[in-house]
Design a protein around this motif. Structure first.
Motif, mmCIF file in Angstrom:
data_model
loop_
_atom_site.group_PDB
_atom_site.id
_atom_site.type_symbol
_atom_site.label_atom_id
_atom_site.label_comp_id
_atom_site.label_asym_id
_atom_site.label_seq_id
_atom_site.Cartn_x
_atom_site.Cartn_y
_atom_site.Cartn_z
ATOM 1 N N GLU B 25 -25.017 -30.602 98.632
ATOM 2 C CA GLU B 25 -26.124 -31.466 98.231
ATOM 3 C C GLU B 25 -26.352 -31.377 96.720
ATOM 4 O OE1 GLU B 25 -27.757 -33.672 99.962
ATOM 5 O OE2 GLU B 25 -26.685 -33.162 101.807
ATOM 6 N N ALA B 26 -26.257 -30.173 96.236
ATOM 7 C CA ALA B 26 -26.457 -29.982 94.800
ATOM 8 C C ALA B 26 -25.379 -30.714 94.015
ATOM 9 C CB ALA B 26 -26.437 -28.504 94.454
ATOM 10 N N LEU B 27 -24.144 -30.606 94.472
ATOM 11 C CA LEU B 27 -23.033 -31.242 93.750
ATOM 12 C C LEU B 27 -23.098 -32.771 93.842
ATOM 13 C CD1 LEU B 27 -20.189 -28.712 94.587
ATOM 14 C CD2 LEU B 27 -21.168 -29.162 92.342
ATOM 15 N N LYS B 28 -23.759 -33.243 94.922
ATOM 16 C CA LYS B 28 -23.930 -34.693 95.050
ATOM 17 C C LYS B 28 -24.762 -35.235 93.909
ATOM 18 C CE LYS B 28 -23.902 -35.639 99.957
ATOM 19 N NZ LYS B 28 -24.853 -35.791 101.082
ATOM 20 N N GLU B 29 -25.745 -34.390 93.475
ATOM 21 C CA GLU B 29 -26.640 -34.823 92.408
ATOM 22 C C GLU B 29 -26.043 -34.551 91.035
ATOM 23 O OE1 GLU B 29 -30.537 -33.138 92.919
ATOM 24 O OE2 GLU B 29 -30.709 -33.826 94.987
ATOM 25 N N ALA B 30 -24.806 -34.002 91.028
ATOM 26 C CA ALA B 30 -24.216 -33.588 89.754
ATOM 27 C C ALA B 30 -23.796 -34.774 88.895
ATOM 28 C CB ALA B 30 -23.011 -32.693 90.018
ATOM 29 N N LYS B 31 -23.508 -34.445 87.629
ATOM 30 C CA LYS B 31 -23.207 -35.467 86.624
ATOM 31 C C LYS B 31 -21.873 -36.147 86.870
ATOM 32 C CE LYS B 31 -23.471 -35.635 81.574
ATOM 33 N NZ LYS B 31 -23.630 -34.758 80.393
ATOM 34 N N PHE B 32 -20.908 -35.338 87.342
ATOM 35 C CA PHE B 32 -19.552 -35.864 87.492
ATOM 36 C C PHE B 32 -19.193 -36.078 88.934
ATOM 37 C CE2 PHE B 32 -19.786 -33.323 83.631
ATOM 38 C CZ PHE B 32 -19.435 -34.268 82.707
ATOM 39 N N ARG B 33 -18.423 -37.105 89.175
ATOM 40 C CA ARG B 33 -17.938 -37.339 90.535
ATOM 41 C C ARG B 33 -17.025 -36.198 90.919
ATOM 42 N NH1 ARG B 33 -14.995 -41.498 92.883
ATOM 43 N NH2 ARG B 33 -13.860 -41.891 90.947
ATOM 44 N N ASN B 34 -17.193 -35.716 92.107
ATOM 45 C CA ASN B 34 -16.372 -34.580 92.478
ATOM 46 C C ASN B 34 -16.004 -34.620 93.945
ATOM 47 O OD1 ASN B 34 -18.610 -33.404 94.030
ATOM 48 N ND2 ASN B 34 -19.537 -33.085 92.008
ATOM 49 N N THR B 35 -14.952 -33.871 94.262
ATOM 50 C CA THR B 35 -14.585 -33.695 95.663
ATOM 51 C C THR B 35 -14.696 -32.200 95.971
ATOM 52 O OG1 THR B 35 -12.987 -35.458 95.420
ATOM 53 C CG2 THR B 35 -12.798 -34.090 97.399
ATOM 54 N N VAL B 36 -15.433 -31.864 97.000
ATOM 55 C CA VAL B 36 -15.601 -30.448 97.360
ATOM 56 C C VAL B 36 -14.741 -30.151 98.584
ATOM 57 C CG1 VAL B 36 -17.221 -28.648 97.988
ATOM 58 C CG2 VAL B 36 -17.963 -30.511 96.493
ATOM 59 N N HIS B 37 -13.813 -29.209 98.422
ATOM 60 C CA HIS B 37 -13.011 -28.758 99.562
ATOM 61 C C HIS B 37 -13.617 -27.441 100.026
ATOM 62 C CE1 HIS B 37 -10.048 -31.772 98.380
ATOM 63 N NE2 HIS B 37 -10.261 -31.340 97.128
ATOM 64 N N VAL B 38 -13.889 -27.317 101.318
ATOM 65 C CA VAL B 38 -14.574 -26.120 101.826
ATOM 66 C C VAL B 38 -13.649 -25.297 102.710
ATOM 67 C CG1 VAL B 38 -16.533 -25.260 103.132
ATOM 68 C CG2 VAL B 38 -16.761 -27.362 101.778
ATOM 69 N N VAL B 39 -13.561 -24.006 102.442
ATOM 70 C CA VAL B 39 -12.880 -23.082 103.370
ATOM 71 C C VAL B 39 -13.854 -21.954 103.712
ATOM 72 C CG1 VAL B 39 -10.502 -23.575 102.656
ATOM 73 C CG2 VAL B 39 -11.845 -21.841 101.444
ATOM 74 N N GLY B 40 -13.690 -21.363 104.937
ATOM 75 C CA GLY B 40 -14.707 -20.434 105.456
ATOM 76 C C GLY B 40 -14.452 -18.969 105.208
ATOM 77 N N ASP B 41 -13.252 -18.585 104.732
ATOM 78 C CA ASP B 41 -13.036 -17.167 104.424
ATOM 79 C C ASP B 41 -11.902 -17.005 103.417
ATOM 80 O OD1 ASP B 41 -10.474 -16.921 105.740
ATOM 81 O OD2 ASP B 41 -11.561 -16.897 107.649
ATOM 82 N N GLY B 42 -11.621 -15.787 103.046
ATOM 83 C CA GLY B 42 -10.666 -15.479 101.991
ATOM 84 C C GLY B 42 -9.242 -15.842 102.358
#
Lengths: 502, 146
Positions: B25-42
């Motif tokens: 949500e925070a990155l949605k409000e960010a200045k630059f368009r971005n793609t967030v890739h999510v992984v759940g562990d190391g």
């Protein structure tokens, strides 16, 4: 406790006691020796050949003869000169005087020796001399009255001879008894001397031995016990070495061992339960953070995105949820910081409290400016503490002084004065004050005296202050007059080496 | 750099779905368009970065946002592996965690973390911080070309 301080160690006092006994014994021995030496010299004087007593006896025999000769010449002179020639009597009176002197010497001897036999013999001699002299005086008186020699000369020469021989016998007897008693006295004197010397040496040796034994059996174990107690006091977890003695020292040692064991056990339990509690507080508050962040994060997001877009009820609900989450956050943060004060190593270092105060005032600069508060301080010392903790201490106290103040202008005064090995600090304000019945409760965690709406806060500040002071090795208390102001007092050690309370 | 400005690729390594959502949500409000890739562990994070297994088609991220406490392989191990890998060590790694512990902070920098940020609890503050991170690493910092 009001015990009189003991100035000398036990072993010194024991040694002093035995020293005194030794001195007394030595004095007695010396006196006895002097007296014995005197006795020996008396015996020596009596026992010599030319002893005055023996000379007196010899002289006595001569003088009795002389008396007799003088009396006879006087009697015979009456045949030629009527009533006799008085000048022939002169030797008689001279001898009489000399006999008197001799008897005086013998009387002295009698006094010196104290011998009963000698007294009896001397009394006999004196009587005989008196009888002879009385007879002579009677004859002299008769001649003087003009009596004839036949009438006057009633006394036989034999009588005087008897006296002489008695005197001679007495003389020998006296001489013998003097010699015997002198020898006895000398022997017993030298024996006594030997005995006194042996007794003194034995006595001195014994008292030295006893003193050494007392020292070894009392002072040494007490010394060891003291050393152990000192190490325990310094924080070591040790016990005194077991004692198998059956006396008071053994009982003391066993009692101390038992006490130390009990104390160690209790200290261990306390440390464990304290540690468990700290761990619990830390883990609980730490693990609570995670779900709380979710609650406050999403209620916050809800408010941000949907405030004013739903109905009035929804807005109110969201407001309560956000408020509750924020307060819970504050509580958990405070709990964490309180438990951190307990977990952090105090790691004492010299801390300039003026610098710490300046830091605290910088952190509070906004609040100070808003309330146009007047914060002043006297000369502040260097203490042995943890810099960060001292800053927090000042910050919490001054922050409270600003917060709990209704005056137009809050006034805070910080001072310090030396108290032996510590410094006594005071932080005085002109705030609303604290009633006497709350002056202990105020230091407990999450204890508040006012409504949230009146004075916001969690009630952690003073609990943290007290914990910081106590962990640093000091004490904290307050004096207050409701409506006038409060003064918080606390002590901090001036130098290191102070025991830090766990 | 114009590529980055067009579409910033961010790898978010985070096991808590709530935090994932908040960060997104925070990155949605960010200045630059971005793609967030999510992984759940190391383990998954390293597989993604090395394009292994199901991540064979993964794009190389411009930045990694790394949580510390995770199951299987935690953030410290991931950080160590990234900074030991000559191929990956240039990627900026931002440690984003709830831990305020001094030991965690020190350890992270010892393992060459590019920065260490504690997640603020207050949502406004949190949004602000995440946006700042993005801005700083995308706009302000000069990074070597890939």
């Amino acid at each position: 406790m009001n015990l009189r301080p003991v100035r000398l160690p036990l072993f010194v006092r024991i040694a002093a006691g035995y020293g005194l006994i030794l001195l007394v014994m030595l004095a007695i021995a010396a006196l006895t020796l002097v007296r014995l030496r005197e006795g020996a010299s008396v015996a020596d004087r009596l026992g010599r050949e030319d002893a005055p007593a023996l000379q007196a006896i010899d002289d006595l025999k001569v003088q009795i003869g002389n008396e007799q000769i003088a009396v006879n010449r006087f009697l015979l002179s009456s045949e030629v000169t009527p009533r006799g020639r008085e000048d022939f009597l002169a030797p008689y009176f001279r001898s009489h005087d000399v006999i008197f002197g001799d008897l005086a010497v013998l009387n002295g001897l009698e006094g010196d020796s104290g011998s009963k036999e000698l007294t009896t013999t001397l009394t006999g001699l004196r009587n005989q001399i008196q009888i002879v002299e009385a007879e002579s005086d009677k004859e002299i008186a008769a001649i003087r009255d003009g009596a004839s020699i036949e009438v006057a000369n009633s006394m036989d020469f034999a009588e005087a001879d008897a006296v002489r021989s008695l005197a001679a016998g007495i003389g020998d007897e006296v001489a013998l008894s003097i010699r015997v008693s002198a020898a006895d006295a000398q022997r017993s004197a030298s024996e006594s001397t030997r005995l006194v010397v042996i007794a003194s040496v034995l006595g001195i040796g014994l008292s030295l031995l006893v003193a050494a034994l007392v020292t070894v059996s009392i002072s040494a174990p007490l010394g060891r016990l003291t050393a152990t107690a000192d190490r325990i006091a310094a924080g070591e977890m040790i016990e005194p070495a077991p004692s198998h003695r059956r006396d008071e020292i053994g009982s003391l040692s066993r009692a101390v061992t038992k006490m130390v064991q009990t104390l160690n056990q209790q200290a261990g339990e306390l440390k464990r339960s304290n540690g468990d509690l700290e761990q619990f507080a830390y883990v609980a508050s730490h693990d609570l953070q995670e779900p709380l962040r979710m609650v406050s994060g999403f209620t916050g997001l809800l408010k941000r995105r949907y405030a004013g877009k739903l109905d009035a009820d929804a807005d109110e609900y969201i407001e309560f949820a956000v408020g509750g989450a924020n307060r819970m956050q504050a509580l958990i943060n405070d709990l964490l910081s309180y438990s951190r004060v307990g977990r952090e190593e105090v790691a004492g270092k010299p801390v300039d409290t003026q610098i710490a105060l300046d830091q605290a005032l910088a952190n509070l600069s906004t609040a100070i400016e808003e309330r146009s508060a007047l914060v002043s301080s006297g000369e502040l010392p260097t203490v042995w503490a943890n810099q960060g903790m001292v800053v927090r201490l000042f910050q919490n106290l001054i922050g409270n002084a600003l917060k709990f103040c209704k005056a137009e202008r809050p006034i805070v005064r910080i001072q310090a004065e030396a108290r032996g090995a510590e410094w006594l600090f005071s932080v005085a304000d002109n705030g609303i004050g604290i009633e006497a019945q709350y002056k202990d409760r105020i230091f407990m965690i999450f204890q508040r005296l006012h409504k949230q709406s009146e004075y916001p806060g969690t009630g952690i500040g003073l609990a943290v202050c007290k914990r910081i002071v106590e962990r640093t090795g000091g004490r904290m208390w307050l004096e207050s007059e409701p409506g006038k102001g409060t003064t918080f007092f606390f002590t901090l050690p001036a130098t290191g080496g102070q025991q830090i309370a766990a | 750099m114009s590529d980055i400005h067009e579409l910033v690729q961010i790898l978010l390594v985070e096991d808590n779905p709530g935090d994932v959502r908040l960060t997104q949500e925070a990155l949605k409000e960010a200045k630059f368009r971005n793609t967030v890739h999510v992984v759940g562990d190391g383990v998954e994070a390293l597989a993604y970065l090395r394009q292994q297994g199901k991540y064979s088609a993964a794009t190389r991220p411009h930045m990694v946002m790394l949580d510390l406490n995770m199951p299987r392989m935690d953030g410290r191990e991931v950080l160590e592996a990234i900074k030991k890998d000559p191929d990956l060590r240039r990627i900026p790694v931002v440690v984003l965690t709830s831990s305020e512990a001094e030991t965690d902070i020190a350890r992270a920098y010892e393992l060459y973390a590019n920065c260490y940020v504690t997640k603020p609890v207050d949502i406004d503050h949190f949004l602000q911080v995440v946006k700042s991170i993005e801005e700083f690493w995308v706009e302000i910092v000069r990074l070597p070309s890939q």
